[in-house]
Motif scaffolding. Structure first.
Motif, PDB file in Angstrom:
ATOM      1  N   THR A   9       0.848  -1.191   0.000  1.00  0.00           N
ATOM      2  CA  THR A   9       0.000   0.000   0.000  1.00  0.00           C
ATOM      3  C   THR A   9       0.878   1.234   0.000  1.00  0.00           C
ATOM      4  O   THR A   9       2.007   1.192   0.498  1.00  0.00           O
ATOM      5  CB  THR A   9      -0.941  -0.004   1.219  1.00  0.00           C
ATOM      6  OG1 THR A   9      -1.912   1.038   1.079  1.00  0.00           O
ATOM      7  CG2 THR A   9      -0.180   0.192   2.532  1.00  0.00           C
ATOM      8  N   THR A  10       0.378   2.313  -0.566  1.00  0.00           N
ATOM      9  CA  THR A  10       1.115   3.577  -0.524  1.00  0.00           C
ATOM     10  C   THR A  10       0.366   4.600   0.320  1.00  0.00           C
ATOM     11  O   THR A  10       0.957   5.266   1.162  1.00  0.00           O
ATOM     12  CB  THR A  10       1.362   4.098  -1.957  1.00  0.00           C
ATOM     13  OG1 THR A  10       1.989   3.061  -2.713  1.00  0.00           O
ATOM     14  CG2 THR A  10       2.265   5.330  -1.962  1.00  0.00           C
ATOM     15  N   GLN A  13      -5.272   2.433   1.421  1.00  0.00           N
ATOM     16  CA  GLN A  13      -6.518   1.758   1.067  1.00  0.00           C
ATOM     17  C   GLN A  13      -6.328   0.248   0.947  1.00  0.00           C
ATOM     18  O   GLN A  13      -7.197  -0.530   1.357  1.00  0.00           O
ATOM     19  CB  GLN A  13      -7.094   2.341  -0.239  1.00  0.00           C
ATOM     20  CG  GLN A  13      -8.456   1.802  -0.624  1.00  0.00           C
ATOM     21  CD  GLN A  13      -9.566   2.216   0.353  1.00  0.00           C
ATOM     22  OE1 GLN A  13      -9.375   3.110   1.184  1.00  0.00           O
ATOM     23  NE2 GLN A  13     -10.712   1.587   0.260  1.00  0.00           N
ATOM     24  N   THR A  14      -5.193  -0.176   0.424  1.00  0.00           N
ATOM     25  CA  THR A  14      -4.981  -1.626   0.242  1.00  0.00           C
ATOM     26  C   THR A  14      -4.729  -2.305   1.593  1.00  0.00           C
ATOM     27  O   THR A  14      -5.063  -3.489   1.758  1.00  0.00           O
ATOM     28  CB  THR A  14      -3.839  -1.881  -0.768  1.00  0.00           C
ATOM     29  OG1 THR A  14      -4.127  -1.118  -1.940  1.00  0.00           O
ATOM     30  CG2 THR A  14      -3.727  -3.349  -1.144  1.00  0.00           C
ATOM     31  N   VAL A  58      -1.885   0.335  -7.416  1.00  0.00           N
ATOM     32  CA  VAL A  58      -1.179   0.837  -8.593  1.00  0.00           C
ATOM     33  C   VAL A  58      -0.880   2.329  -8.431  1.00  0.00           C
ATOM     34  O   VAL A  58      -1.762   3.118  -8.068  1.00  0.00           O
ATOM     35  CB  VAL A  58      -2.047   0.626  -9.857  1.00  0.00           C
ATOM     36  CG1 VAL A  58      -1.432   1.320 -11.063  1.00  0.00           C
ATOM     37  CG2 VAL A  58      -2.231  -0.859 -10.121  1.00  0.00           C
ATOM     38  N   SER A  91      -8.352   3.075 -12.000  1.00  0.00           N
ATOM     39  CA  SER A  91      -8.869   2.645 -13.306  1.00  0.00           C
ATOM     40  C   SER A  91      -9.895   1.529 -13.156  1.00  0.00           C
ATOM     41  O   SER A  91     -10.865   1.463 -13.917  1.00  0.00           O
ATOM     42  CB  SER A  91      -7.726   2.168 -14.202  1.00  0.00           C
ATOM     43  OG  SER A  91      -6.790   3.201 -14.357  1.00  0.00           O
ATOM     44  N   TYR A 104      -2.281  -3.239 -16.248  1.00  0.00           N
ATOM     45  CA  TYR A 104      -1.355  -3.235 -15.097  1.00  0.00           C
ATOM     46  C   TYR A 104      -1.131  -4.666 -14.619  1.00  0.00           C
ATOM     47  O   TYR A 104      -0.021  -5.066 -14.274  1.00  0.00           O
ATOM     48  CB  TYR A 104      -1.916  -2.419 -13.919  1.00  0.00           C
ATOM     49  CG  TYR A 104      -2.345  -1.014 -14.219  1.00  0.00           C
ATOM     50  CD1 TYR A 104      -1.662  -0.216 -15.127  1.00  0.00           C
ATOM     51  CD2 TYR A 104      -3.439  -0.451 -13.553  1.00  0.00           C
ATOM     52  CE1 TYR A 104      -2.067   1.087 -15.375  1.00  0.00           C
ATOM     53  CE2 TYR A 104      -3.841   0.848 -13.797  1.00  0.00           C
ATOM     54  CZ  TYR A 104      -3.163   1.611 -14.710  1.00  0.00           C
ATOM     55  OH  TYR A 104      -3.561   2.890 -14.950  1.00  0.00           O
ATOM     56  N   ALA A 125      -9.238   4.199  -3.616  1.00  0.00           N
ATOM     57  CA  ALA A 125      -9.784   5.436  -3.041  1.00  0.00           C
ATOM     58  C   ALA A 125      -8.943   6.601  -3.527  1.00  0.00           C
ATOM     59  O   ALA A 125      -7.787   6.415  -3.930  1.00  0.00           O
ATOM     60  CB  ALA A 125      -9.751   5.346  -1.520  1.00  0.00           C
TER      61      ALA A 125
HETATM   62  C1  LIG Z   1       0.326   9.638  -7.244  1.00  0.00           C
HETATM   63  C2  LIG Z   1      -0.722   8.613  -7.600  1.00  0.00           C
HETATM   64  C3  LIG Z   1      -0.592   7.883  -8.770  1.00  0.00           C
HETATM   65  C4  LIG Z   1      -1.584   6.972  -9.156  1.00  0.00           C
HETATM   66  N1  LIG Z   1      -1.434   6.313 -10.328  1.00  0.00           N
HETATM   67  C5  LIG Z   1      -2.442   5.501 -10.748  1.00  0.00           C
HETATM   68  C6  LIG Z   1      -2.354   4.879 -12.040  1.00  0.00           C
HETATM   69  O1  LIG Z   1      -1.367   4.992 -12.776  1.00  0.00           O
HETATM   70  N2  LIG Z   1      -3.430   4.129 -12.444  1.00  0.00           N
HETATM   71  C7  LIG Z   1      -4.548   3.960 -11.656  1.00  0.00           C
HETATM   72  O2  LIG Z   1      -5.488   3.294 -12.076  1.00  0.00           O
HETATM   73  N3  LIG Z   1      -4.637   4.510 -10.416  1.00  0.00           N
HETATM   74  C8  LIG Z   1      -3.614   5.277  -9.952  1.00  0.00           C
HETATM   75  N4  LIG Z   1      -3.697   5.870  -8.726  1.00  0.00           N
HETATM   76  C9  LIG Z   1      -4.865   5.567  -7.861  1.00  0.00           C
HETATM   77  C10 LIG Z   1      -4.487   4.540  -6.765  1.00  0.00           C
HETATM   78  O3  LIG Z   1      -4.320   3.258  -7.326  1.00  0.00           O
HETATM   79  C11 LIG Z   1      -5.609   4.521  -5.707  1.00  0.00           C
HETATM   80  O4  LIG Z   1      -5.612   5.777  -5.071  1.00  0.00           O
HETATM   81  C12 LIG Z   1      -5.448   3.402  -4.699  1.00  0.00           C
HETATM   82  O5  LIG Z   1      -6.572   3.403  -3.829  1.00  0.00           O
HETATM   83  C13 LIG Z   1      -4.178   3.542  -3.875  1.00  0.00           C
HETATM   84  O6  LIG Z   1      -4.118   2.465  -2.971  1.00  0.00           O
HETATM   85  P1  LIG Z   1      -3.258   2.561  -1.613  1.00  0.00           P
HETATM   86  O7  LIG Z   1      -3.937   3.598  -0.759  1.00  0.00           O
HETATM   87  O8  LIG Z   1      -3.336   1.205  -1.030  1.00  0.00           O
HETATM   88  O9  LIG Z   1      -1.882   2.947  -1.991  1.00  0.00           O
HETATM   89  C14 LIG Z   1      -2.719   6.758  -8.314  1.00  0.00           C
HETATM   90  C15 LIG Z   1      -2.830   7.464  -7.102  1.00  0.00           C
HETATM   91  C16 LIG Z   1      -1.849   8.383  -6.745  1.00  0.00           C
HETATM   92  C17 LIG Z   1      -1.990   9.144  -5.461  1.00  0.00           C
END
Ligand SMILES: Cc1cc2nc3c(=O)[nH]c(=O)nc-3n(C[C@H](O)[C@H](O)[C@H](O)COP(=O)(O)O)c2cc1C
Length: 176
Positions: A9-10, A13-14, A58, A91, A104, A125
């Protein structure tokens, strides 16, 4: 069954999705261990698990490096046991961007050599309130492509928890 869940996760949400999945699998009577892929114990004995669930989000078109490396390192074991992939992205939540979400996953599979028994493309999210300038611009102009489908004025959660429950139940049925 002993089930191992590993997530990347970054923005969190994951982690929420993986924790929800762990609770759901436990409620179905299985033993679960849940780990952040970025903080894995080096003595983790993967052979002790009957089934694996990997969840990863992603960013800039790629799943987390920690998850990609872990899966590449263990793809033979993962291919030999029931395994599920939860790919979390924006996406996945936008109807006309679903093929992008699939790309992806296709890339991840080709790089790691892992062929999950089951895969779900799951919406994540958007937390505009927590993004810095770069993150907000990337999401608005690259991921959403000016679609205007999502207002950057507030945070949004797109995760379809019912779809996740069906996915996990289907996986447990085939794995058990
Ligand atoms: C800087 C950034 C880049 C992202 N790039 C993509 C992307 O290339 N394609 C996509 O479908 N979603 C993208 N997202 C949406 C993330 O996949 C989505 O916010 C997801 O919930 C993040 O999960 P996490 O909170 O577990 O990291 C991006 C979000 C951020 C903040």
């Amino acid at each position: 069954m002993n089930v191992l869940i590993i997530y990347g996760t970054t923005e969190g949400q994951t982690r929420k999705i993986a924790a929800w999945t762990a609770t759901h699998v436990r409620e179905r009577g299985h033993r679960v261990e849940l780990f952040d892929g970025g903080a894995l114990a080096s003595d983790l004995k993967l052979g002790a698990f009957h089934a694996f669930i990997i969840a990863s989000s992603v960013h800039q078109k790629h799943h987390q490096d920690t998850i990609t490396s872990f899966v590449f390192a263990h793809h033979e074991l993962l291919n030999a046991r029931p395994s599920a992939f939860i790919s979390v992205s924006l996406s996945a939540a936008l109807d006309d961007e679903k093929p992008e979400a699939q790309k992806y996953v296709d890339h991840f599979v080709s790089v790691t050599g892992w062929h999950p028994s089951k895969t779900i493309l799951l919406g994540g999210a958007l937390r505009f309130s927590e993004y810095d300038y770069f993150q907000e611009q990337f999401v608005k102009f690259v991921v959403m492509k000016h679609s205007g489908a999502v207002s950057p004025e507030r945070d949004h959660e797109f995760t379809d928890w019912n779809a996740l429950a069906d996915f996990v139940d289907g996986f447990l049925e085939t794995a058990g």
